[in-house]
Structures are given as C-alpha cells and as structure tokens.
Design a protein around this motif. Structure first.
Motif, PDB file in Angstrom:
ATOM      1  N   ARG A   7       0.848  -1.384   0.081  1.00 28.37           N
ATOM      2  CA  ARG A   7       0.206  -0.050   0.159  1.00 28.37           C
ATOM      3  C   ARG A   7       0.822   1.252  -0.067  1.00 28.37           C
ATOM      4  NH1 ARG A   7      -4.603  -1.657   4.467  1.00 28.37           N
ATOM      5  NH2 ARG A   7      -5.678  -3.155   2.786  1.00 28.37           N
ATOM      6  N   PHE A  10       2.363   1.749  -3.219  1.00 30.49           N
ATOM      7  CA  PHE A  10       1.048   2.337  -4.282  1.00 30.49           C
ATOM      8  C   PHE A  10       1.017   3.658  -4.209  1.00 30.49           C
ATOM      9  CE2 PHE A  10      -3.318   2.883  -5.337  1.00 30.49           C
ATOM     10  CZ  PHE A  10      -3.392   2.391  -6.524  1.00 30.49           C
ATOM     11  N   MET A  70      -7.293   6.619  -2.676  1.00 28.97           N
ATOM     12  CA  MET A  70      -6.295   5.833  -2.947  1.00 28.97           C
ATOM     13  C   MET A  70      -7.138   4.484  -3.491  1.00 28.97           C
ATOM     14  SD  MET A  70      -3.424   7.046  -3.308  1.00 28.97           S
ATOM     15  CE  MET A  70      -2.571   5.693  -3.792  1.00 28.97           C
ATOM     16  N   GLN A  74      -7.520   2.367  -6.718  1.00 31.84           N
ATOM     17  CA  GLN A  74      -7.228   0.772  -6.776  1.00 31.84           C
ATOM     18  C   GLN A  74      -8.340   0.098  -7.459  1.00 31.84           C
ATOM     19  OE1 GLN A  74      -6.782   0.011  -2.727  1.00 31.84           O
ATOM     20  NE2 GLN A  74      -4.756  -0.112  -2.726  1.00 31.84           N
ATOM     21  N   GLN A  75      -9.609   0.721  -7.336  1.00 30.49           N
ATOM     22  CA  GLN A  75     -10.995   0.233  -8.118  1.00 30.49           C
ATOM     23  C   GLN A  75     -10.543   0.289  -9.573  1.00 30.49           C
ATOM     24  OE1 GLN A  75     -12.913  -1.759  -6.352  1.00 30.49           O
ATOM     25  NE2 GLN A  75     -11.522  -1.230  -4.660  1.00 30.49           N
ATOM     26  N   VAL A  77      -7.853   0.485 -11.189  1.00 31.25           N
ATOM     27  CA  VAL A  77      -6.720  -0.351 -11.711  1.00 31.25           C
ATOM     28  C   VAL A  77      -7.305  -1.793 -11.708  1.00 31.25           C
ATOM     29  CG1 VAL A  77      -4.685  -1.478 -11.236  1.00 31.25           C
ATOM     30  CG2 VAL A  77      -4.832   0.996 -10.738  1.00 31.25           C
ATOM     31  N   LYS A  78      -8.408  -2.328 -10.918  1.00 28.49           N
ATOM     32  CA  LYS A  78      -8.722  -3.525 -11.035  1.00 28.49           C
ATOM     33  C   LYS A  78      -9.768  -3.656 -11.921  1.00 28.49           C
ATOM     34  CE  LYS A  78      -8.694  -4.524  -5.902  1.00 28.49           C
ATOM     35  NZ  LYS A  78      -9.434  -4.807  -4.754  1.00 28.49           N
ATOM     36  N   LYS A  85      -2.889  -3.006 -17.689  1.00 28.92           N
ATOM     37  CA  LYS A  85      -2.188  -3.385 -16.470  1.00 28.92           C
ATOM     38  C   LYS A  85      -0.849  -3.753 -16.899  1.00 28.92           C
ATOM     39  CE  LYS A  85      -6.143  -5.069 -13.837  1.00 28.92           C
ATOM     40  NZ  LYS A  85      -6.949  -6.027 -13.185  1.00 28.92           N
TER      41      LYS A  85
END
Length: 90
Positions: A7, A10, A70, A74-75, A77-78, A85
C-alpha cells in the motif's frame, strides 16, 4: 506487514498512474460503464459533505481524503483490462 508495504509503495507511485488514467479513459478497450463507474465514485466522494476525519484537524483530515482517493484509484486499476495493466506494470 507485506500488505502495508504494498500500500505504501502504491501511494508513493501515484504520479506513475497519470498516463495510465489517461489511457484508461480514452481507450476503446475499457467499457463505458466502467469509465462511468470510476467517474461516479469520484463525483460521489466530492458531493458528500462529510469526512471520516474533519479537515480542521490538519494532517489527519488530509489523510482520510488521501485514503479515499487511493481506494478509488485501486478500483480503477482492478477494472482495467489486463493489457493495460501489463503495459504499465500494475
């Protein structure tokens, strides 16, 4: 401990996500509903008038805003396609 290190890394590498975000939103490979969901998350956070920690507590008020940002990143990126990616090593 490994999860916290991931984290932190990130957060430190956020500037690297700017080209990724640009390509995420202009790419034809990403469905419009995913783009709309990402924008909706951000707008929802901005529209809500209350914070987890009030901003008048200086640094602590900023930390909860950063945490929400953040989480949204992250969502995104998912939701991104695997090819995107891989291109940005995410």
């Amino acid at each position: 401990m490994r999860k916290w290190w991931k984290r932190l890394r990130f957060i430190v590498n956020v500037r690297r996500f700017l080209p990724f975000l640009l390509e995420f939103f202009v790419s034809g490979d990403v469905p419009m509903r995913k783009k709309a969901f990402a924008v909706g998350l951000l707008l929802l956070y901005m529209a809500l008038p209350f914070d987890l920690i009030p901003d008048f507590l200086a640094l602590f008020g900023f930390i909860d805003d950063l945490a929400v940002f953040m989480f949204i990143l992250q969502q995104v990126v998912k939701m991104a396609p695997v090819s995107l990616k891989e291109k940005y090593n995410l």
